[in-house]
Scaffold this motif. Structure first.
Motif, mmCIF file in Angstrom:
data_model
loop_
_atom_site.group_PDB
_atom_site.id
_atom_site.type_symbol
_atom_site.label_atom_id
_atom_site.label_comp_id
_atom_site.label_asym_id
_atom_site.label_seq_id
_atom_site.Cartn_x
_atom_site.Cartn_y
_atom_site.Cartn_z
ATOM 1 N N ARG A 86 -54.285 -21.676 55.563
ATOM 2 C CA ARG A 86 -54.452 -22.694 54.530
ATOM 3 C C ARG A 86 -53.155 -22.931 53.784
ATOM 4 N NH1 ARG A 86 -60.014 -21.781 51.250
ATOM 5 N NH2 ARG A 86 -61.275 -21.254 53.063
ATOM 6 N N GLN A 108 -50.136 -22.423 54.918
ATOM 7 C CA GLN A 108 -49.174 -23.122 55.756
ATOM 8 C C GLN A 108 -49.427 -24.606 55.813
ATOM 9 O OE1 GLN A 108 -48.846 -21.310 59.592
ATOM 10 N NE2 GLN A 108 -47.920 -19.492 58.710
ATOM 11 N N SER A 109 -50.714 -24.969 55.997
ATOM 12 C CA SER A 109 -50.936 -26.404 56.126
ATOM 13 C C SER A 109 -50.665 -27.089 54.792
ATOM 14 C CB SER A 109 -52.340 -26.709 56.653
ATOM 15 O OG SER A 109 -53.292 -26.123 55.845
ATOM 16 N N ARG A 110 -50.907 -26.362 53.680
ATOM 17 C CA ARG A 110 -50.569 -26.924 52.363
ATOM 18 C C ARG A 110 -49.068 -27.150 52.249
ATOM 19 N NH1 ARG A 110 -53.912 -23.311 49.456
ATOM 20 N NH2 ARG A 110 -52.190 -21.883 49.272
ATOM 21 N N ASP A 163 -46.720 -27.290 54.749
ATOM 22 C CA ASP A 163 -46.067 -28.144 55.740
ATOM 23 C C ASP A 163 -46.229 -29.617 55.407
ATOM 24 O OD1 ASP A 163 -45.324 -25.913 57.013
ATOM 25 O OD2 ASP A 163 -46.614 -26.141 58.768
ATOM 26 N N ALA A 164 -47.306 -29.935 54.700
ATOM 27 C CA ALA A 164 -47.576 -31.339 54.426
ATOM 28 C C ALA A 164 -46.521 -31.911 53.479
ATOM 29 C CB ALA A 164 -48.957 -31.475 53.799
#
Ligand SMILES: Nc1nc2c(ncn2[C@@H]2O[C@H](COP(=O)(O)OP(=O)(O)OP(=O)(O)O)[C@@H](O)[C@H]2O)c(=O)[nH]1
Ligand SMILES: [Mg+2]
Length: 458
Positions: free
Chosen positions: A368, A370-372, A374-375
């Motif tokens: 979670r 990471q995706s936060r 990377d965006a």
């Protein structure tokens, strides 16, 4: 929470006798220390964080020549009680936001502020066409953020029921807890915890304030405590078979409580549950009350089957048996305790299987995060396109903007994470200003063909 920054990578070339210019040999910077929260069963409160609010981990050491890596900064590990919920906290508004982690088992860890990665030394940037890269990365800054820690009650079982059903009487029978008991509603204002033992088993049981109709929307005192019940593996529903002094119908009470639990949180409907008929000492002489017991018995059995999705032989979260008890005389209390202990043991085993790699929790939170990170977003603000995103901003901060080669490499990274496409979609044209992490760049399309670092990783 402030994590350490990574150390800078080193730009250096080997020097040897008779070799005018050796190959690159700059070592990497060490990574910065992280601030880590660790759930520890030996810690029972958050009192340590009441007065000390700032925690800071060490930075990484810079890399050196001769491929010498800098040392990593040490992590700061903060112990918190099992049952701690971590939320992002906005210092400006004083509001808690998104939940970052829920530390539910002993030993579970959560990296709350991640240390910056060390910058890579120039040895990493050798390509077939660039044998002597004259740049290295700066260290990444460490995370810095405020969080709110909240400890939620983690009892194995919770006694729920209408006011005066006898919940406090029950916990005082089952454990050493000595809560106030009285014949008026809302005697209990805060939850009481007790440790009960049955044979070799022991479990933590909570006595929560009485619930009334409308509790899910804040009526009475119940709402504050429904959130604790939310985290309790087993619900022990205590029904006053005498109907109390208001002459209520016990079956109606039973339905109201079930409805309140369900309306507060749908998943409470399927939460493992044991139903207890209390004040059985008073029932013996009363024909109408005995009839109520029989009706409740049938209702519980029917609910148990319904909760097993209609299959009479499937295990149901609701125990089909109605436990007859008198908290006043102690009759039936040992049998009830044994039933709760057995159920709690099974639930713990199931939970252990689920969490068998406590890591799996950590992986979920990590993904979670990471995706936060990377965006990123592109927004047109006046004449510039402003790009915001944790990872992309870090890339910029890791780049020595005075070093042309380093900037070229940064452009390679931008392309790799899709910034060029995103800018084009947002309507950027050649020559437009792009702002990232406070620095200005000029948008230039169609550079993908001459990416001299195409063979390198980000
Ligand atoms: N006859 C009889 N009375 C009981 C029994 N259990 C509790 N009582 C009485 O019922 C009244 C309420 O008991 P409590 O234990 O305070 O009830 P509670 O559910 O904790 O009530 P709240 O905290 O107000 O929600 C007291 O007067 C108790 O003595 C029982 O098994 N038999
Ligand atoms: Mg009470």
């Amino acid at each position: 929470m402030k994590a350490g920054a990574g150390g800078a990578g080193c730009m250096s070339f080997r020097r040897e006798a008779h070799v005018p210019k050796g190959g690159p040999d700059g070592g990497d910077g060490g990574s910065g220390g992280s601030v880590v929260l660790e759930a520890d069963a030996a810690v029972s409160t958050l009192i340590d964080y009441r007065f000390k609010h700032h925690f800071k981990a060490q930075r990484g050491v810079h890399g050196k020549g001769s491929r010498m890596h800098g040392a990593n900064g040490e992590d700061v590990v903060l112990k918190v009680p099992v049952g701690t919920v971590v939320r992002a906290y906005d210092d400006d508004t004083g509001q808690a936001g998104e939940m970052l982690a829920d530390l539910v088992c002993d030993g579970q860890r959560f990296v709350v502020a991640r240390g910056g990665r060390g910058g890579r030394g120039n040895t990493h940037f050798v390509t077939s066409t660039r044998r002597a890269p004259a740049f290295a990365e700066l260290g990444e800054p460490g995370d810095e953020l405020s969080v709110e820690l909240e400890m939620k009650l983690l009892a194995d079982a919770a006694l729920v029921g209408v006011p005066s059903a006898g919940k406090s009487s029950m916990i005082s029978r089952m454990s050493a807890a000595k809560p106030k008991i009285a014949d008026y509603p809302f005697t209990t204002l805060v939850p009481n915890l007790g440790v009960a033992t049955s044979g070799d088993d022991s479990f933590v049981i909570a006595d929560v304030p009485g619930l009334i109709e409308g509790a899910h929307e804040g009526r009475g005192l119940g709402h504050e405590f429904l959130r604790h019940i939310e985290r309790t593996a087993l619900i022990v529903h205590v029904v006053d078979m005498t109907g109390g002094y208001e002459g209520r119908d016990p079956l109606e009470d039973y339905r109201i409580i079930n409805e309140e639990l369900k309306r507060y949180a749908a998943e409470l409907d399927a939460r493992p549950r044991i139903v207890v008929a209390n004040k059985m000492d008073a029932v013996a002489q009363d024909e109408a009350m005995q009839e109520s017991v029989r009706r409740l018995e049938e209702q519980v059995r029917a609910d148990s089957i319904a909760a097993a999705e209609g299959d009479e032989f499937a295990p149901s979260p609701i125990d089909p048996k109605l436990y007859h008890v008198s908290a006043l005389t102690g009759q039936g209390v040992d049998a009830l305790k044994a039933a709760i202990a057995t159920k709690v043991r099974h639930l713990r085993e199931a939970a252990r299987l689920e969490a068998s790699d406590a890591e799996s929790f950590e992986k979920v939170w990590e993904l979670r995060r990471q995706s936060r990170e990377d965006a990123f977003t592109v927004q047109r603000e006046e004449d510039a396109f402003v790009v915001r995103g944790k990872r992309i901003e870090r890339m910029v901060l890791q780049t020595d903007q005075d070093n042309e080669e380093a900037v070229t490499f940064l452009q390679h990274r931008f392309r790799r994470i899709g910034l060029d496409d995103a800018l084009r979609e947002a309507g950027a044209r050649d020559g437009d200003e792009v702002v990232i992490a406070g620095l200005s760049f000029e948008y230039e399309s169609g550079m993908a063909d001459d990416d001299i670092y195409a063979e390198l990783d980000l």
